[in-house]
Scaffold this motif. Sequence first.
Motif, PDB file in Angstrom:
ATOM      1  N   GLY A   9       0.778  -1.116  -0.135  1.00  0.00           N
ATOM      2  CA  GLY A   9      -0.057  -0.027   0.038  1.00  0.00           C
ATOM      3  C   GLY A   9       0.722   1.491   0.065  1.00  0.00           C
ATOM      4  N   GLY A  10      -0.020   2.306  -0.276  1.00  0.00           N
ATOM      5  CA  GLY A  10       0.797   3.541  -0.151  1.00  0.00           C
ATOM      6  C   GLY A  10       0.279   4.827  -0.644  1.00  0.00           C
ATOM      7  N   LEU A  11       0.900   5.978  -1.059  1.00  0.00           N
ATOM      8  CA  LEU A  11       0.184   7.073  -1.407  1.00  0.00           C
ATOM      9  C   LEU A  11       0.594   7.189  -2.932  1.00  0.00           C
ATOM     10  CD1 LEU A  11      -1.032   9.789  -1.013  1.00  0.00           C
ATOM     11  CD2 LEU A  11       1.073  10.742  -0.528  1.00  0.00           C
ATOM     12  N   VAL A  12      -0.211   7.294  -3.870  1.00  0.00           N
ATOM     13  CA  VAL A  12      -0.102   7.474  -5.219  1.00  0.00           C
ATOM     14  C   VAL A  12      -1.220   8.575  -5.800  1.00  0.00           C
ATOM     15  CG1 VAL A  12      -1.786   5.786  -5.770  1.00  0.00           C
ATOM     16  CG2 VAL A  12       0.122   6.285  -7.428  1.00  0.00           C
ATOM     17  N   GLN A  13      -0.677   9.027  -6.739  1.00  0.00           N
ATOM     18  CA  GLN A  13      -1.329  10.119  -7.478  1.00  0.00           C
ATOM     19  C   GLN A  13      -2.536   9.508  -8.219  1.00  0.00           C
ATOM     20  OE1 GLN A  13       1.220  12.988  -9.784  1.00  0.00           O
ATOM     21  NE2 GLN A  13       0.841  14.412  -7.727  1.00  0.00           N
ATOM     22  N   ALA A  14      -3.602  10.399  -8.594  1.00  0.00           N
ATOM     23  CA  ALA A  14      -4.835   9.864  -9.457  1.00  0.00           C
ATOM     24  C   ALA A  14      -4.239   9.581 -10.690  1.00  0.00           C
ATOM     25  CB  ALA A  14      -5.856  10.621  -9.321  1.00  0.00           C
ATOM     26  N   GLY A  15      -4.650   8.286 -11.282  1.00  0.00           N
ATOM     27  CA  GLY A  15      -3.917   7.764 -12.518  1.00  0.00           C
ATOM     28  C   GLY A  15      -2.815   6.940 -12.379  1.00  0.00           C
ATOM     29  N   TYR A  37     -10.509  -7.219   0.019  1.00  0.00           N
ATOM     30  CA  TYR A  37     -11.786  -6.086   0.356  1.00  0.00           C
ATOM     31  C   TYR A  37     -11.300  -4.843   0.530  1.00  0.00           C
ATOM     32  CZ  TYR A  37     -15.351  -9.850   0.444  1.00  0.00           C
ATOM     33  OH  TYR A  37     -16.299 -10.589   0.093  1.00  0.00           O
ATOM     34  N   ARG A  38     -11.953  -3.867   0.584  1.00  0.00           N
ATOM     35  CA  ARG A  38     -11.624  -2.565   0.890  1.00  0.00           C
ATOM     36  C   ARG A  38     -12.579  -1.885   1.746  1.00  0.00           C
ATOM     37  NH1 ARG A  38     -11.589   0.614  -4.953  1.00  0.00           N
ATOM     38  NH2 ARG A  38     -13.667   0.614  -5.220  1.00  0.00           N
ATOM     39  N   GLN A  39     -12.202  -1.131   2.545  1.00  0.00           N
ATOM     40  CA  GLN A  39     -13.021  -0.299   3.494  1.00  0.00           C
ATOM     41  C   GLN A  39     -12.702   1.096   3.487  1.00  0.00           C
ATOM     42  OE1 GLN A  39     -13.832  -1.753   7.404  1.00  0.00           O
ATOM     43  NE2 GLN A  39     -15.722  -0.638   7.603  1.00  0.00           N
ATOM     44  N   GLN A  86      -8.095   5.869  -8.795  1.00  0.00           N
ATOM     45  CA  GLN A  86      -8.980   7.314  -8.734  1.00  0.00           C
ATOM     46  C   GLN A  86      -9.021   7.569  -7.309  1.00  0.00           C
ATOM     47  OE1 GLN A  86     -12.725   5.595 -10.402  1.00  0.00           O
ATOM     48  NE2 GLN A  86     -11.649   5.511 -12.674  1.00  0.00           N
ATOM     49  N   LEU A  87      -9.758   8.628  -6.967  1.00  0.00           N
ATOM     50  CA  LEU A  87      -9.672   9.048  -5.569  1.00  0.00           C
ATOM     51  C   LEU A  87     -10.780   8.287  -4.871  1.00  0.00           C
ATOM     52  CD1 LEU A  87     -10.043  13.129  -6.151  1.00  0.00           C
ATOM     53  CD2 LEU A  87      -8.088  11.743  -5.643  1.00  0.00           C
ATOM     54  N   GLU A  88     -11.787   7.820  -5.264  1.00  0.00           N
ATOM     55  CA  GLU A  88     -12.506   6.641  -4.743  1.00  0.00           C
ATOM     56  C   GLU A  88     -12.026   5.330  -4.400  1.00  0.00           C
ATOM     57  OE1 GLU A  88     -13.076   8.526  -7.413  1.00  0.00           O
ATOM     58  OE2 GLU A  88     -14.295   7.375  -8.886  1.00  0.00           O
ATOM     59  N   ASP A  89     -10.902   5.023  -4.845  1.00  0.00           N
ATOM     60  CA  ASP A  89     -10.193   3.961  -4.650  1.00  0.00           C
ATOM     61  C   ASP A  89      -9.356   4.230  -3.179  1.00  0.00           C
ATOM     62  OD1 ASP A  89      -9.260   3.661  -8.129  1.00  0.00           O
ATOM     63  OD2 ASP A  89     -10.623   2.610  -7.102  1.00  0.00           O
ATOM     64  N   THR A  90      -9.262   5.191  -2.750  1.00  0.00           N
ATOM     65  CA  THR A  90      -8.892   5.361  -1.360  1.00  0.00           C
ATOM     66  C   THR A  90      -9.417   4.453  -0.158  1.00  0.00           C
ATOM     67  OG1 THR A  90      -7.991   7.591  -1.877  1.00  0.00           O
ATOM     68  CG2 THR A  90      -8.211   7.035   0.636  1.00  0.00           C
ATOM     69  N   ALA A  91      -8.857   3.792   0.277  1.00  0.00           N
ATOM     70  CA  ALA A  91      -9.455   2.989   1.506  1.00  0.00           C
ATOM     71  C   ALA A  91      -8.308   2.003   2.004  1.00  0.00           C
ATOM     72  CB  ALA A  91     -10.304   1.780   0.766  1.00  0.00           C
ATOM     73  N   VAL A  92      -8.809   1.259   3.135  1.00  0.00           N
ATOM     74  CA  VAL A  92      -7.975   0.247   3.673  1.00  0.00           C
ATOM     75  C   VAL A  92      -8.185  -1.026   2.748  1.00  0.00           C
ATOM     76  CG1 VAL A  92      -7.237  -1.042   5.662  1.00  0.00           C
ATOM     77  CG2 VAL A  92      -7.727   1.440   5.818  1.00  0.00           C
ATOM     78  N   TYR A  93      -7.001  -1.768   2.539  1.00  0.00           N
ATOM     79  CA  TYR A  93      -7.412  -2.911   1.672  1.00  0.00           C
ATOM     80  C   TYR A  93      -7.036  -3.965   2.403  1.00  0.00           C
ATOM     81  CZ  TYR A  93      -8.353  -0.263  -2.676  1.00  0.00           C
ATOM     82  OH  TYR A  93      -8.779   0.305  -3.595  1.00  0.00           O
ATOM     83  N   TYR A  94      -7.857  -5.173   2.530  1.00  0.00           N
ATOM     84  CA  TYR A  94      -7.745  -6.219   3.458  1.00  0.00           C
ATOM     85  C   TYR A  94      -7.622  -7.444   2.420  1.00  0.00           C
ATOM     86  CZ  TYR A  94      -9.226  -3.379   7.260  1.00  0.00           C
ATOM     87  OH  TYR A  94      -9.337  -2.190   8.162  1.00  0.00           O
ATOM     88  N   CYS A  95      -6.493  -8.391   2.876  1.00  0.00           N
ATOM     89  CA  CYS A  95      -6.517  -9.595   2.019  1.00  0.00           C
ATOM     90  C   CYS A  95      -7.494 -10.595   2.977  1.00  0.00           C
ATOM     91  CB  CYS A  95      -4.959 -10.114   2.090  1.00  0.00           C
ATOM     92  SG  CYS A  95      -5.044 -11.605   1.340  1.00  0.00           S
ATOM     93  N   MET A  96      -7.983 -11.498   2.139  1.00  0.00           N
ATOM     94  CA  MET A  96      -9.169 -12.455   2.913  1.00  0.00           C
ATOM     95  C   MET A  96      -8.999 -13.786   2.213  1.00  0.00           C
ATOM     96  SD  MET A  96     -12.159 -13.910   2.322  1.00  0.00           S
ATOM     97  CE  MET A  96     -12.432 -13.086   0.613  1.00  0.00           C
TER      98      MET A  96
END
Length: 122
Positions: A9-15, A37-39, A86-96
């Motif tokens: 994970g990390g910080l990335v610019q849109a696109g 999953y993401r939240q 995209q901006l709306e992909d910002t979330a905590v991503y969980y492996c499941m």
Amino acid sequence: QVQLVESGGGLVQAGGSLRLSCTASGSIFSINVMGWYRQASGTQRELVAAITRGGHTNYADSVKGRFTISRDNAKNTVYLQMNSLQLEDTAVYYCMSPKARGTWGGADDDYWGQGTQVTVSS
């Protein structure tokens, strides 16, 4: 028991792009489906993508054509390649990985990783 450890994970610019990895350990013989999953803040957890041991995949409509899930069974690792973020992909991503057969998972008592933050900036 199965343990799942995420990275990437990390910080990335849109696109931009990021790749998440998740490695399973423990009772890995029992694993069929692995997924992500993401939240996002203030929202419910949602399925992003999942893949069976045989390579059958399931994607959320919102990520089709942008995200690709893959798996290396020899390494007990699943990957999520995320492009055109995209901006709306910002979330905590969980492996499941689900405990029950025949399901894409997502239940509270399934196996979950600790989560990795993905932040998309403008």
